[in-house]
Design an enzyme around this catalytic site. Structure first.
Site, PDB file in Angstrom:
ATOM      1  N   CYS A 163     -32.149  12.910   6.720  1.00 38.52           N
ATOM      2  CA  CYS A 163     -32.525  14.325   6.733  1.00 38.52           C
ATOM      3  C   CYS A 163     -33.936  14.544   7.278  1.00 38.52           C
ATOM      4  O   CYS A 163     -34.238  15.594   7.836  1.00 38.52           O
ATOM      5  CB  CYS A 163     -32.403  14.931   5.339  1.00 38.52           C
ATOM      6  SG  CYS A 163     -30.690  15.101   4.818  1.00 38.52           S
ATOM      7  N   CYS A 177     -12.382  -1.052  -1.651  1.00 37.57           N
ATOM      8  CA  CYS A 177     -11.233  -0.659  -2.469  1.00 37.57           C
ATOM      9  C   CYS A 177     -10.347  -1.865  -2.727  1.00 37.57           C
ATOM     10  O   CYS A 177      -9.850  -2.079  -3.820  1.00 37.57           O
ATOM     11  CB  CYS A 177     -10.405   0.392  -1.757  1.00 37.57           C
ATOM     12  SG  CYS A 177     -11.153   2.005  -1.786  1.00 37.57           S
ATOM     13  N   ASN A 215       0.802  -1.234   0.000  1.00 34.54           N
ATOM     14  CA  ASN A 215       0.000   0.000   0.000  1.00 34.54           C
ATOM     15  C   ASN A 215       0.830   1.277   0.000  1.00 34.54           C
ATOM     16  O   ASN A 215       0.280   2.375  -0.058  1.00 34.54           O
ATOM     17  CB  ASN A 215      -0.916   0.044   1.240  1.00 34.54           C
ATOM     18  CG  ASN A 215      -1.979  -1.035   1.180  1.00 34.54           C
ATOM     19  OD1 ASN A 215      -2.366  -1.458   0.098  1.00 34.54           O
ATOM     20  ND2 ASN A 215      -2.430  -1.491   2.331  1.00 34.54           N
ATOM     21  N   LEU A 216       2.139   1.115   0.081  1.00 28.54           N
ATOM     22  CA  LEU A 216       2.986   2.312   0.270  1.00 28.54           C
ATOM     23  C   LEU A 216       2.825   3.327  -0.861  1.00 28.54           C
ATOM     24  O   LEU A 216       2.927   4.531  -0.633  1.00 28.54           O
ATOM     25  CB  LEU A 216       4.470   1.916   0.380  1.00 28.54           C
ATOM     26  CG  LEU A 216       4.904   1.256   1.689  1.00 28.54           C
ATOM     27  CD1 LEU A 216       6.396   0.999   1.652  1.00 28.54           C
ATOM     28  CD2 LEU A 216       4.530   2.101   2.902  1.00 28.54           C
ATOM     29  N   ASP A 229     -12.508   2.449   3.586  1.00 29.35           N
ATOM     30  CA  ASP A 229     -12.439   1.718   2.318  1.00 29.35           C
ATOM     31  C   ASP A 229     -13.701   0.892   2.086  1.00 29.35           C
ATOM     32  O   ASP A 229     -13.727   0.026   1.239  1.00 29.35           O
ATOM     33  CB  ASP A 229     -11.193   0.833   2.268  1.00 29.35           C
ATOM     34  CG  ASP A 229     -11.233  -0.285   3.300  1.00 29.35           C
ATOM     35  OD1 ASP A 229     -12.185  -0.301   4.119  1.00 29.35           O
ATOM     36  OD2 ASP A 229     -10.333  -1.129   3.304  1.00 29.35           O
ATOM     37  N   ASN A 230     -14.761   1.146   2.869  1.00 32.10           N
ATOM     38  CA  ASN A 230     -16.001   0.396   2.636  1.00 32.10           C
ATOM     39  C   ASN A 230     -17.214   1.296   2.838  1.00 32.10           C
ATOM     40  O   ASN A 230     -17.183   2.257   3.608  1.00 32.10           O
ATOM     41  CB  ASN A 230     -16.075  -0.819   3.559  1.00 32.10           C
ATOM     42  CG  ASN A 230     -16.213  -0.405   5.008  1.00 32.10           C
ATOM     43  OD1 ASN A 230     -17.325  -0.159   5.478  1.00 32.10           O
ATOM     44  ND2 ASN A 230     -15.107  -0.286   5.711  1.00 32.10           N
ATOM     45  N   CYS A 250     -35.333  11.321   2.285  1.00 32.56           N
ATOM     46  CA  CYS A 250     -34.080  10.843   2.886  1.00 32.56           C
ATOM     47  C   CYS A 250     -34.307  10.490   4.353  1.00 32.56           C
ATOM     48  O   CYS A 250     -34.745  11.337   5.127  1.00 32.56           O
ATOM     49  CB  CYS A 250     -32.999  11.922   2.769  1.00 32.56           C
ATOM     50  SG  CYS A 250     -31.537  11.514   3.753  1.00 32.56           S
ATOM     51  N   CYS A 310     -28.784  11.257   0.866  1.00 32.03           N
ATOM     52  CA  CYS A 310     -29.480  11.955  -0.223  1.00 32.03           C
ATOM     53  C   CYS A 310     -28.817  11.591  -1.548  1.00 32.03           C
ATOM     54  O   CYS A 310     -29.445  11.536  -2.583  1.00 32.03           O
ATOM     55  CB  CYS A 310     -29.391  13.465  -0.034  1.00 32.03           C
ATOM     56  SG  CYS A 310     -30.311  14.117   1.368  1.00 32.03           S
TER      57      CYS A 310
HETATM   58 ZN   LIG Z   1     -30.117  13.260   3.487  1.00 27.51          ZN
END
Ligand SMILES: [Zn+2]
Length: 234
Positions: A216, A158, A42-43, A102-103, A213, A145
């Site tokens: 929200c 990833c 990963n470097l 990464d998820n 949403c 959203c």
């Molecule tokens: Zn929202």
């Protein structure tokens, strides 16, 4: 400038440019959480680390490297995962959160925690040759959203999908720019940047609040583990 405290979730490919930039540009304190070790493979994209860091705790090395870069900076390394049971407590006292997970499950958890904790969130995602960076304020559109919910059938991380090193660097840089703008008092509310390395394009759009949403509209009031089960599998 006000003494800003920033929480950075993930000290990998996205987190590296964010941490470097914030250490020298406006943050008085950085809390950084990750549970990984520095891996040689990963470097090339996790630019906060060198060969001497391989095999060692990422947040420990991140904290040491940041202190060397900015001796005046206060750094608190948290060895662990950003999980529902401790998310709000960890977020408390921070001016903003920058997510470099990464998820997708962790991305949604950060979005929900930031909204419930009334803290601005800067988020990004990179897959293969492109990605996005997004800034949500407590009164703007949120990640839900934009993406509605975690896809249940296929979660690509990833690591699974593969991501081109410099693409992560660009998106981490965009996150850093968002974070610095927020620390300067700007309000990039609902601003979304799309980056496509193959087309050579960087495009800005604005995400509007969706009337349905769940975050929200207040339907999501807490951080229940079952909403983020994929976080454990990813
Ligand atoms: Zn929202």
């Amino acid at each position: 400038m006000e003494a800003h405290r920033v929480l950075v979730v993930g000290a990998g490919g996205l987190g590296s440019p964010v941490l470097r930039a914030l250490a020298k540009s406006g943050a008085a304190h950085i809390t950084v959480i990750d549970d990984d070790l520095v891996d040689e493979s990963n470097l090339h994209r996790q630019t906060l680390y060198g060969r001497e860091d391989v095999g060692r705790s990422k947040i420990e090395r991140a904290a040491a490297n940041l202190r060397e870069l900015a001796p005046e900076l206060s750094v608190e390394p948290v060895d662990g995962r950003f999980v529902p049971s401790t998310a709000l407590e960890l977020l408390k006292g921070h001016s903003l959160v920058v997510e470099g997970a990464d998820n997708l499950a962790t991305k949604f958890l950060v979005a929900d925690a930031a909204h419930l904790g009334a803290v601005p969130a800067v988020q990004a995602g990179a897959i293969r040759w492109g990605g996005w960076a997004f800034c949500a304020l407590p009164d703007s559109a949120c990640l839900r959203c934009l993406f509605e919910d975690i896809p249940r059938d296929r979660i690509e991380t990833c690591a699974e999908a593969g991501v081109v090193g410099p693409v992560v660097g660009v998106l981490g840089g965009l996150e850093a720019a968002f974070a610095i703008r927020l620390l300067r008092g700007e309000r990039p509310a609902g601003e979304l940047w799309h980056y496509d390395a193959l087309k050579g394009s960087l495009r800005k759009t604005f995400v509007r609040r969706r009337s349905d949403c769940p975050l929200c509209t207040g339907e999501i009031k807490d951080l229940r583990m079952e909403r983020y089960t994929a976080a454990c599998a990813a």
